[in-house]
Design a protein around this motif. Structure first.
Motif, short mmCIF file in Angstrom:
data_model
loop_
_atom_site.label_atom_id
_atom_site.label_comp_id
_atom_site.label_asym_id
_atom_site.label_seq_id
_atom_site.Cartn_x
_atom_site.Cartn_y
_atom_site.Cartn_z
N THR A 144 -3.67 5.10 -1.75
CA THR A 144 -5.09 6.05 -0.87
C THR A 144 -4.26 7.40 -1.41
N SER A 197 -1.61 -0.82 -3.84
CA SER A 197 -3.02 0.13 -4.16
C SER A 197 -2.50 1.46 -3.41
N HIS A 224 0.96 -1.19 -0.17
CA HIS A 224 -0.10 0.03 -0.20
C HIS A 224 0.89 1.13 0.42
N THR A 227 1.40 -0.76 4.18
CA THR A 227 1.97 1.02 3.86
C THR A 227 3.55 0.64 3.86
#
Length: 316
Positions: free
Chosen positions: A138, A136, A111, A162
C-alpha cells in the motif's frame, strides 16, 4: 550563531567560479560539498596506506581503528548504539540488501506500507521485495495542497498482517517533515517494523533514534559534508537475527556481516571527519551534545535563508 564567513572558508569547492561569478550549488539530491578536514582525513589514509581488517599487522589494525571510529561517530550522530551502524556504498545499496533479507521473513499474504514522500531508494527496494515474497503493498499518499504526510493516513493503512512500514523523515522533493515517532508507535502496535529514510532530513536537523523508536534508519554521508558513503542503523538484535547475503569469509555477527566486501576505509575516515566538523560548530561537553547544539545553529540560519527565499519569490 554561525560565523558564516568562517564556515564558507572551510569548503574549497566554494571558491569555484562560473562565468566569472562565484558558483552556487543548488543540486540538493547531488549532495553537499566537503570541508578541507574531510579531504585531509581521506587523503591521509591514502597517503599512509591501509589494508583489510586484521589485527596481525599495522595497516590492518589501522583499518580496524578507522572503522571503529566511524561507527562511534555515527552512533553519536544518530544517538544510537555503535554495534547497530552499518556502512555501504550508498543508502540505496544498503536498503536493497536489507529489503532482500527482510523479505526472507515474509510470506504470501503479508502486507507492506510505503509512503509517497519517500525518494525512490526507500520505495522500489520494498516494492520488489514484496513482489518476490508475494506480499501486497500500500502506497500512502501525501496531502497535495500542503505537501504533508498525515501519520493518521499511515495508521489507517496498517493491517494485522503488515510487516513493515517504509517512511521518509523529510521529503527529498518538498522538504516537508513527517512525525516519524507517531508512525513508528502505530506500526509497532500492529507488530510491524519501521524503516526510515532520513537522507534528506540529516543535513538539516539532528536525529535521535532512541526518541524516534524506529527499527532502521538510513542516511547518506555525502548529504552532510562527507564522502559518498551510505549508513544504515539497525537495531542490533535485528541485525543479529536476520540472515545477511554475504560471502563466506565475512563475519557472522555484528554489523560487519552486512558490509559486503572490503569497505572504502578512506571514506570511513571522511565520515568521522564530517561528523567531527559538524560537532565543531556547536558547544557541549561531548560530541553528541555538540552535534545537537550545532544543528540548532544550522536550523536558525537555514530558517533565515528560507524566509528570505520565500519572501523574495513571493514578490515576483
Amino acid at each position: 550563531m554561525l560565523d558564516v564567513a568562517a564556515v564558507r572558508a572551510c569548503f574549497p569547492a566554494l571558491r569555484r567560479e562560473a562565468a566569472g561569478r562565484q558558483a552556487c550549488y543548488f543540486d540538493g539530491p547531488g549532495g553537499s560539498q566537503v570541508p578541507a578536514t574531510v579531504i585531509e582525513a581521506m587523503g591521509s589514509v591514502l597517503r599512509g596506506g591501509v589494508s583489510n581488517l586484521t589485527d596481525r599487522f599495522p595497516p590492518g589494525r589501522l583499518a580496524v581503528e578507522i572503522t571503529d571510529r566511524a561507527r562511534s561517530a555515527m552512533a553519536d550522530f544518530l544517538n544510537a548504539e555503535a554495534d547497530g551502524i552499518v556502512f555501504g556504498q550508498n543508502m540505496t545499496s544498503l536498503t536493497f540488501a536489507m529489503s532482500r533479507s527482510l523479505a526472507g521473513t515474509w510470506s504470501a499474504g503479508d502486507h507492506i506500507v510505503v509512503t509517497a514522500l519517500d525518494h525512490d531508494a526507500n520505495r522500489t527496494p520494498w516494492v520488489l521485495a514484496a513482489r518476490d515474497a508475494g506480499a501486497s503493498v500500500t502506497v500512502v499518499p501525501f496531502e497535495s495542497e500542503t505537501g504533508r504526510l498525515d501519520p493518521g493516513t499511515v495508521t489507517a493503512a496498517l493491517r494485522p498482517n503488515t510487516r513493515l512500514v517504509a517512511v521518509a523523515y523529510a521529503s527529498n522533493a518538498l522538504g516537508t517533515v513527517v512525525d516519524v515517532a507517531e508512525v513508528a508507535a502505530s506500526a509497532h502496535a500492529m507488530g510491524a517494523l519501521v524503516y526510515v529514510d532520513a537522507v534528506h532530513f540529516a543535513p538539516h536537523r539532528s536525529i535521535d533514534v532512541s526518541a524516534l523508536g524506529c527499527d532502521f534508519i538510513a542516511v547518506s554521508a555525502y548529504k552532510f559534508f562527507g564522502p559518498h558513503t551510505g549508513v544504515v542503523y539497525g537495531r542490533p538484535d535485528l541485525l543479529e537475527r536476520l540472515d545477511a547475503y554475504k560471502v563466506r569469509p565475512s563475519p557472522t555477527h555484528g554489523p560487519a556481516k552486512w558490509e559486503s566486501g572490503t569497505q572504502s576505509f578512506e571514506s570511513l575516515a571522511g565520515v568521522t571527519a564530517a561528523v567531527d566538523y559538524l560537532a565543531s560548530l556547536g558547544e557541549g561537553p561531548d560530541r553528541r551534545s555538540r552535534l545537537v547544539s550545532a544543528y540548532d545553529a544550522i536550523w536558525d540560519h537555514e530558517r533565515t535563508l528560507g524566509e528570505r527565499f520565500l519572501d523574495g519569490i513571493g514578490a515576483l
